[in-house]
Write a protein that holds these residues in place. Structure first.
Motif, PDB file in Angstrom:
ATOM      1  N   VAL A 186       0.838  -1.206   0.000  1.00  0.00           N
ATOM      2  CA  VAL A 186       0.000   0.000   0.000  1.00  0.00           C
ATOM      3  C   VAL A 186       0.872   1.254   0.000  1.00  0.00           C
ATOM      4  N   ALA A 187       1.908   1.274   0.841  1.00  0.00           N
ATOM      5  CA  ALA A 187       2.774   2.452   0.912  1.00  0.00           C
ATOM      6  C   ALA A 187       3.523   2.682  -0.391  1.00  0.00           C
ATOM      7  N   VAL A 188       4.032   1.600  -1.001  1.00  0.00           N
ATOM      8  CA  VAL A 188       4.782   1.720  -2.255  1.00  0.00           C
ATOM      9  C   VAL A 188       3.883   2.222  -3.379  1.00  0.00           C
ATOM     10  N   ALA A 189       2.594   1.970  -3.281  1.00  0.00           N
ATOM     11  CA  ALA A 189       1.665   2.452  -4.307  1.00  0.00           C
ATOM     12  C   ALA A 189       1.214   3.892  -4.038  1.00  0.00           C
ATOM     13  N   ILE A 190       0.953   4.228  -2.784  1.00  0.00           N
ATOM     14  CA  ILE A 190       0.374   5.534  -2.466  1.00  0.00           C
ATOM     15  C   ILE A 190       1.388   6.659  -2.603  1.00  0.00           C
ATOM     16  N   THR A 325      -6.743   0.939  -2.541  1.00  0.00           N
ATOM     17  CA  THR A 325      -5.475   0.220  -2.653  1.00  0.00           C
ATOM     18  C   THR A 325      -5.379  -0.895  -1.621  1.00  0.00           C
ATOM     19  N   ILE A 326      -5.883  -0.667  -0.423  1.00  0.00           N
ATOM     20  CA  ILE A 326      -5.865  -1.719   0.600  1.00  0.00           C
ATOM     21  C   ILE A 326      -6.618  -2.946   0.114  1.00  0.00           C
ATOM     22  N   GLY A 327      -7.743  -2.732  -0.566  1.00  0.00           N
ATOM     23  CA  GLY A 327      -8.496  -3.860  -1.099  1.00  0.00           C
ATOM     24  C   GLY A 327      -7.825  -4.506  -2.294  1.00  0.00           C
ATOM     25  N   LEU A 328      -7.360  -3.687  -3.235  1.00  0.00           N
ATOM     26  CA  LEU A 328      -6.744  -4.239  -4.446  1.00  0.00           C
ATOM     27  C   LEU A 328      -5.415  -4.925  -4.160  1.00  0.00           C
TER      28      LEU A 328
END
Length: 386
Positions: A186-190, A325-328
């Motif tokens: 999640v962090a790497v995406a956000i 993002t948490i869900g995906l």
């Protein structure tokens, strides 16, 4: 004629809850973890405990006829807290009895009636908290207090003989690693999404014609199924890793975190960019003119003036991106990224429903906590958020 002070939400949830408790199995007892087992209904669970649990149910039912006053909502919240803890206690007590009398392979799983009853009870609590008409931060703290007895019971080991708790005990080390990996995904995406979304919003704000090219592309990306988007990155990244060994040493390959992060970044760009653009548009022109007159550069005006003033409008888009993002991130396990999705898919492939729940429930909890956090931040910046 309906009484004007009757709470329709409480009445509907109670009717549905009674139907779920009486018509759906609260537990299922199976000889092993792979079988669905025999259903166990509420009357069986209440044997020996009917007075305590029945009193809570009766009191909550009678709350329908109480006047809708502030005291009534506080009483309902107390009953909700006690009823949720009592439901776990009853389920755990029955599971302990099964563990003592049946084979060590026997499993006591939570049934559809239990999950329905817990969800409806929580909705009653949310409705009561909303009727208190308190701001976002105190309401969040109050709901945490309502759930506190349930959390304490689980922390003290009540329900340890339930199937889902046995799955957790068997995979405790893997579970902790999966949670940390999920948060990492999640962090790497956000973070890159924010770093890309803000300049895109600024460029669209400064040059309105760019919107005609940027937002249609971002809208199209949102329509692509997540698994397909992950797959689109696998072959190019695998080729790059082969052609440039330095990328492979850096951890970039056709499977793992790289394709997952790229796909999630693309999914996050639309809500972040759109909300950032809306925030920039509501910044007063006089404020920007004054900042430029003080000698600030355009970059300084953007980061030190426009972004802080646009933050109250940006946060809802960031909130949407984080929860999404948490869900995906669970689906990224299919491309080798790991996380809680790996537990979920292990359970699906082995037909172990409790293992699926062990992966799904933390994801739901993360999403709820993230949503509450952004609501609280929004409340600090611009007042209560409903």
């Amino acid at each position: 004629m309906r009484r004007p002070d009757l709470n329709p939400v409480l009445a509907l949830c109670l009717v549905l809850g009674l139907w779920a408790a009486s018509g759906l199995p609260l537990l299922r007892v199976a000889p092993n973890r792979l079988l669905s087992g025999e259903p166990v209904y509420l009357p069986v669970l209440l044997q020996g405990h009917g007075l305590s649990a029945g009193t809570l149910l009766l009191a909550l039912a009678l709350a329908i006829f109480f006047p809708m006053r502030r005291l009534t909502h506080w009483i309902v919240l107390g009953l909700v807290s006690a009823l949720m803890a009592a439901a776990v206690w009853l389920a755990g007590d029955y599971a302990s009895g099964i563990a003592q009398t049946e084979s060590f392979l026997a499993r006591t799983a939570l049934g559809a009636g239990f999950w329905s009853l817990m969800a409806l009870t929580w909705l009653i609590g949310l409705d009561a908290a909303n009727h208190l008409k308190i701001s976002t931060l105190p309401r969040s703290a109050l709901l945490m207090l309502v759930a506190f007895p349930l959390v304490c019971m689980l922390g003290l080991g009540y329900g340890g003989n339930l199937s889902i708790m046995k799955e957790y005990a068997n995979r405790q080390d893997v579970f902790a690693q999966a949670v940390l990996r999920h948060l990492q995904i999640v962090a790497v995406a956000i973070v890159p999404s924010v770093l890309l979304g803000l300049p895109l919003a600024w460029a669209s704000y400064r040059h309105p014609r760019l919107r005609q090219g940027i937002f249609p592309v971002l809208n199209i990306i949102q329509t692509i199924p997540s698994i397909a988007l992950f797959g689109l990155f696998m072959a190019p990244l695998a080729w790059l890793a082969t052609a440039y060994p330095a990328l492979s040493k850096a951890g970039i390959s056709g499977v793992g975190l790289a394709p997952a992060a790229l796909a999630l970044v693309l999914y996050c760009l639309l809500p972040i960019t759109r909300s950032a653009l809306a925030g920039l548009e509501q910044v007063p022109l006089a404020v920007k003119t004054a900042a430029l007159a003080m000698g600030m550069s355009h970059a300084q005006v953007f980061w030190q003036v426009e972004v802080p003033l646009a933050l109250p409008v940006l946060l809802p888009g960031l909130r949407t991106a984080v929860v999404q993002t948490i869900g995906l991130a669970a689906v990224t396990a299919l491309v080798g990224a790991g996380g809680l999705g790996s537990l979920m898919f292990d359970g699906l492939f082995s037909a172990a429903n409790e293992l699926v729940l062990l992966g799904v429930l933390p994801i739901v909890l993360m999403a709820v906590l993230a949503d509450a956090l952004f609501k609280s931040l929004s409340a600090l910046l611009k007042g209560p958020v409903l």
